[in-house]
Design an enzyme around this catalytic site. Structure first.
Site, PDB file in Angstrom:
ATOM      1  N   SER A   1       0.840  -1.195   0.000  1.00  0.00           N
ATOM      2  CA  SER A   1       0.000   0.000   0.000  1.00  0.00           C
ATOM      3  C   SER A   1       0.876   1.245   0.000  1.00  0.00           C
ATOM      4  O   SER A   1       2.110   1.161   0.069  1.00  0.00           O
ATOM      5  CB  SER A   1      -0.919   0.009   1.224  1.00  0.00           C
ATOM      6  OG  SER A   1      -0.159   0.117   2.415  1.00  0.00           O
ATOM      7  N   LYS A   2       0.231   2.412  -0.051  1.00  0.00           N
ATOM      8  CA  LYS A   2       0.964   3.675  -0.134  1.00  0.00           C
ATOM      9  C   LYS A   2       1.861   3.913   1.073  1.00  0.00           C
ATOM     10  O   LYS A   2       2.843   4.644   0.978  1.00  0.00           O
ATOM     11  CB  LYS A   2      -0.021   4.841  -0.292  1.00  0.00           C
ATOM     12  CG  LYS A   2      -0.702   4.878  -1.653  1.00  0.00           C
ATOM     13  CD  LYS A   2      -1.622   6.083  -1.768  1.00  0.00           C
ATOM     14  CE  LYS A   2      -2.265   6.140  -3.140  1.00  0.00           C
ATOM     15  NZ  LYS A   2      -3.182   7.302  -3.275  1.00  0.00           N
ATOM     16  N   ARG A   3       1.521   3.311   2.209  1.00  0.00           N
ATOM     17  CA  ARG A   3       2.355   3.530   3.390  1.00  0.00           C
ATOM     18  C   ARG A   3       3.742   2.902   3.226  1.00  0.00           C
ATOM     19  O   ARG A   3       4.651   3.198   4.001  1.00  0.00           O
ATOM     20  CB  ARG A   3       1.667   2.980   4.637  1.00  0.00           C
ATOM     21  CG  ARG A   3       1.533   1.472   4.694  1.00  0.00           C
ATOM     22  CD  ARG A   3       0.742   1.058   5.936  1.00  0.00           C
ATOM     23  NE  ARG A   3       0.534  -0.377   6.003  1.00  0.00           N
ATOM     24  CZ  ARG A   3       1.383  -1.227   6.551  1.00  0.00           C
ATOM     25  NH1 ARG A   3       2.516  -0.772   7.070  1.00  0.00           N
ATOM     26  NH2 ARG A   3       1.126  -2.516   6.594  1.00  0.00           N
TER      27      ARG A   3
END
Length: 383
Positions: free
Chosen positions: A309-311
């Protein structure tokens, strides 16, 4: 029906446990077989080799069908790449279809960005937006009349019906099922409602959707190109919505219609779509369509083994393009996320990948996205 689909009747229940949590997936031992339990369906996976493919190149047709609700994620790019490589390997066709029925989130700007990312990777399509083809339109938002025709046909044949249940009634059914530890399936009155009852609600202008009438206690089996034999029982499913009260079709209905009408022979997609397959098989059968061959690839994970994910930093193709990565390096790296040719080779040109690629070498195990490895590979392609 296609030979890779087996339909069996059985008196045994595959579902004896309680409610499943949203998007739950777990493995357990059942009668000596590995059983994959997924939301809204139960699938048993037996220890059987994946389907061997001997498809004629003139009949192979694959598709990449993104929803234009954001940027092209590396997982979606990997799916597009594997489909594209297979089509190019056997001389088949690669179709781009835009699944934009989520009108609240889909945007034309997102669609254009995705197309630009695919073009940057070199994944040109033979049919789809911008290039046309014999099976358009290629945006689901432009195919509403087609879907309604097939809904009407199913209703006329008694395979679907209007459902006037309110949100409150549906919530009450769900709560009752949870309290009784029953599967979360539809148990309303409308499957057996009389014509007079239906006509009365329509005369009052009561909002309604259309539900597919699911046959009871039948088993459907596919020989998945990646995972081998997978079986579902319909008693875990219940009648499902195919057309919403606002007139918009539901994903599992329109995707089956589109794949059939567009002549898609092989559906290669991420494993998160495995629970959708039973609904799609039911639609194929009800309308007399031949199902495609299915293959479900494992997800791409982050280094900490969670879902990427973007994290975890950059996750979209556009991000990596902006950071200066080369398209051939990106294609090379994505190809090795869940596939290998059986050798220790890691650096490939696109032509070499096309020659070496085979569906039989796609692995079941999850791939881990390693940016350090990608950067090293980019350096190799810079030389």
């Amino acid at each position: 029906m296609a030979t890779n689909i087996g339909i069996l009747s059985s008196g045994r229940m595959l579902v004896k446990s309680g409610m499943l949590s949203h998007q739950q997936a777990c493995l357990r031992q059942v009668c000596g077989k590995r059983c994959l339990v997924v939301r809204a369906a139960v699938a048993t996976q037996e220890a059987e080799a994946p389907a061997k493919l001997t498809a004629s190149s003139s009949k192979v047709k694959v598709r990449f069908a993104p929803s234009p609700t954001g940027n092209l994620h590396v997982g979606g790019a990997r799916t597009a790449l594997f489909n594209w490589l297979y089509a190019r390997k056997v001389g088949g066709k690669f179709v781009l279809r835009v699944e934009d029925t989520d009108t609240a989130r889909s945007t034309r700007a997102s669609e254009e960005a995705m197309k630009q990312d695919l073009k940057w990777l070199g994944l040109n399509w033979d049919e789809g937006p911008d290039v046309g083809g014999d099976n358009g339109p290629y945006r689901q938002s432009e195919r509403s009349k087609i879907y309604k025709q097939y809904v009407d046909r199913l209703v006329a044949e008694g395979k679907a019906y209007p459902c006037f249940c309110t949100d409150e009634e549906l919530e009450a059914m769900k709560a009752e099922a949870e309290a009784k530890k029953l599967p979360p399936i539809y148990r309303g009155k409308w499957p057996s409602a009389s014509k007079e009852e239906v006509d009365a609600e329509m005369a009052k202008g009561t909002p309604y959707c259309y539900r597919f009438r699911v046959p009871s206690n039948k088993e459907y089996t596919i020989n998945d190109m990646v995972r081998g034999k997978v079986t579902w029982n319909t008693d875990s499913l219940g009648d499902f919505v195919i057309l919403r009260s606002n007139g918009l079709p539901v994903y599992n209905f329109c995707v089956a219609i589109d794949d059939a009408l567009m002549g898609i022979s092989h559906v290669l997609r991420a494993e998160e779509h495995l629970p959708n397959t039973l609904r799609q098989l039911l639609v194929y059968e009800a309308l007399g369509f031949t199902p495609p061959a299915f293959g479900h690839m494992s997800l791409i994970l982050a280094p900490d083994k969670s879902k990427l994910s973007k994290r975890h930093g950059a996750t979209s193709v556009g991000d990596f393009k902006a950071q200066g990565y080369l398209a051939p390096a990106m294609v090379n790296y994505l190809s090795l996320l869940g596939w290998n040719d059986g050798t220790e080779k890691e650096i490939y040109t696109v032509d070499e990948l096309t020659d070496a690629f085979s569906l039989e070498r796609i692995t079941k195990s999850a791939a881990v996205f390693d940016k350090v490895k990608l950067s090293w590979m980019n350096g190799q392609h810079l030389r």
